[in-house]
Scaffold this motif. Structure first.
Motif, mmCIF file in Angstrom:
data_model
loop_
_atom_site.group_PDB
_atom_site.id
_atom_site.type_symbol
_atom_site.label_atom_id
_atom_site.label_comp_id
_atom_site.label_asym_id
_atom_site.label_seq_id
_atom_site.Cartn_x
_atom_site.Cartn_y
_atom_site.Cartn_z
ATOM 1 N N PRO A 194 1.022 -1.055 -0.115
ATOM 2 C CA PRO A 194 -0.190 0.069 -0.089
ATOM 3 C C PRO A 194 0.854 1.357 -0.111
ATOM 4 O O PRO A 194 0.440 2.376 0.471
ATOM 5 C CB PRO A 194 -0.281 0.012 0.976
ATOM 6 C CG PRO A 194 0.269 -0.735 2.516
ATOM 7 C CD PRO A 194 1.306 -1.781 1.115
ATOM 8 N N GLU A 195 2.472 1.290 -0.060
ATOM 9 C CA GLU A 195 2.736 2.864 -0.203
ATOM 10 C C GLU A 195 2.607 3.485 -1.200
ATOM 11 O O GLU A 195 2.520 4.877 -0.968
ATOM 12 C CB GLU A 195 4.157 1.846 -0.671
ATOM 13 C CG GLU A 195 5.154 0.810 0.549
ATOM 14 C CD GLU A 195 6.655 0.489 -0.418
ATOM 15 O OE1 GLU A 195 7.017 1.504 -1.383
ATOM 16 O OE2 GLU A 195 6.709 -0.723 -0.021
ATOM 17 N N ILE A 196 2.057 3.367 -2.368
ATOM 18 C CA ILE A 196 1.763 4.077 -3.161
ATOM 19 C C ILE A 196 1.063 5.265 -2.540
ATOM 20 O O ILE A 196 0.099 6.047 -2.679
ATOM 21 C CB ILE A 196 1.593 3.833 -4.602
ATOM 22 C CG1 ILE A 196 2.773 3.302 -5.373
ATOM 23 C CG2 ILE A 196 1.123 4.747 -5.752
ATOM 24 C CD1 ILE A 196 2.438 2.118 -6.260
ATOM 25 N N PRO A 197 -1.036 4.632 -2.647
ATOM 26 C CA PRO A 197 -1.775 5.176 -1.681
ATOM 27 C C PRO A 197 -1.369 6.316 -1.135
ATOM 28 O O PRO A 197 -1.804 6.730 0.018
ATOM 29 C CB PRO A 197 -3.056 4.065 -1.834
ATOM 30 C CG PRO A 197 -2.540 2.382 -2.119
ATOM 31 C CD PRO A 197 -1.015 3.300 -2.428
ATOM 32 N N GLU A 198 -0.228 5.578 0.274
ATOM 33 C CA GLU A 198 -0.265 5.399 1.326
ATOM 34 C C GLU A 198 0.479 7.240 1.577
ATOM 35 O O GLU A 198 0.012 8.212 2.052
ATOM 36 C CB GLU A 198 0.287 5.095 2.056
ATOM 37 C CG GLU A 198 -0.385 4.054 2.969
ATOM 38 C CD GLU A 198 0.027 3.014 3.989
ATOM 39 O OE1 GLU A 198 1.245 2.975 3.427
ATOM 40 O OE2 GLU A 198 0.062 2.070 4.827
ATOM 41 N N ASP A 199 1.572 7.424 -0.173
ATOM 42 C CA ASP A 199 2.150 8.369 -0.117
ATOM 43 C C ASP A 199 1.431 9.692 -0.741
ATOM 44 O O ASP A 199 1.698 10.843 -0.351
ATOM 45 C CB ASP A 199 3.331 7.939 -1.414
ATOM 46 C CG ASP A 199 4.148 7.219 -1.234
ATOM 47 O OD1 ASP A 199 4.788 7.455 -0.015
ATOM 48 O OD2 ASP A 199 5.260 7.054 -1.519
ATOM 49 N N CYS A 200 0.167 9.354 -1.324
ATOM 50 C CA CYS A 200 -0.633 9.652 -1.956
ATOM 51 C C CYS A 200 -1.326 10.206 -0.884
ATOM 52 O O CYS A 200 -1.711 11.592 -0.729
ATOM 53 C CB CYS A 200 -1.751 9.511 -2.838
ATOM 54 S SG CYS A 200 -0.813 8.936 -4.724
ATOM 55 N N TYR A 201 -1.897 10.320 0.266
ATOM 56 C CA TYR A 201 -2.463 10.527 1.808
ATOM 57 C C TYR A 201 -1.880 11.024 2.207
ATOM 58 O O TYR A 201 -1.800 12.200 2.672
ATOM 59 C CB TYR A 201 -3.142 9.205 1.943
ATOM 60 C CG TYR A 201 -3.848 9.618 3.455
ATOM 61 C CD1 TYR A 201 -4.762 10.228 3.571
ATOM 62 C CD2 TYR A 201 -2.819 9.825 5.188
ATOM 63 C CE1 TYR A 201 -5.340 10.445 4.769
ATOM 64 C CE2 TYR A 201 -3.104 10.160 6.119
ATOM 65 C CZ TYR A 201 -5.070 10.522 5.862
ATOM 66 O OH TYR A 201 -4.492 11.002 7.084
ATOM 67 N N ARG A 202 -0.378 11.134 2.481
ATOM 68 C CA ARG A 202 0.129 11.983 3.119
ATOM 69 C C ARG A 202 0.949 13.583 2.213
ATOM 70 O O ARG A 202 0.616 14.340 2.729
ATOM 71 C CB ARG A 202 1.724 11.498 3.588
ATOM 72 C CG ARG A 202 1.938 9.877 4.559
ATOM 73 C CD ARG A 202 3.711 9.992 4.618
ATOM 74 N NE ARG A 202 3.886 9.118 3.619
ATOM 75 C CZ ARG A 202 3.596 7.868 3.297
ATOM 76 N NH1 ARG A 202 3.240 7.310 4.533
ATOM 77 N NH2 ARG A 202 4.248 6.861 2.454
ATOM 78 N N ALA A 203 0.534 13.485 0.625
ATOM 79 C CA ALA A 203 0.203 14.706 0.062
ATOM 80 C C ALA A 203 -0.923 15.091 0.581
ATOM 81 O O ALA A 203 -0.169 16.794 0.145
ATOM 82 C CB ALA A 203 0.756 13.754 -1.529
ATOM 83 N N THR A 204 -1.380 14.564 0.573
ATOM 84 C CA THR A 204 -3.268 15.187 0.943
ATOM 85 C C THR A 204 -2.933 15.454 2.299
ATOM 86 O O THR A 204 -3.650 16.629 1.724
ATOM 87 C CB THR A 204 -4.452 14.336 0.987
ATOM 88 O OG1 THR A 204 -4.076 13.441 -0.257
ATOM 89 C CG2 THR A 204 -5.449 14.892 1.352
#
Length: 80
Positions: free
Chosen positions: A51-61
């Motif tokens: 789940p690294e990619i969606p977690e990166d996107c969440y952190r950016a949000t």
């Protein structure tokens, strides 16, 4: 104060980049008169895995939301 649009480029987490999306983001910002935040992320499966990619996107949000509140840009954030 203008609204913020936070975007994540398409590509199903495995293709594409923010560079291919920059023209659209610029046009979106110009047309809507909004601050546009575009997120780039590592691509699967070579650079990252779920789940690294969606977690990166969440952190950016989260980061974008904090910047909006800190810099008093606006109280509205649209995620697209």
């Amino acid at each position: 104060m203008c609204p913020v649009i936070h975007t994540v480029h398409g590509g199903g987490w495995s293709v594409g980049s923010i560079r291919g999306f920059n023209g659209f983001l610029h046009a979106l910002s110009t047309y809507t008169q909004c601050v546009v935040v575009g997120v780039d992320y590592p691509l699967a499966p070579d650079q990252a895995r779920f789940p690294e990619i969606p977690e990166d996107c969440y952190r950016a949000t989260v980061w974008a939301s904090e910047q909006v509140n800190y810099k008093h840009v606006c109280v509205r954030v649209l995620i697209a």
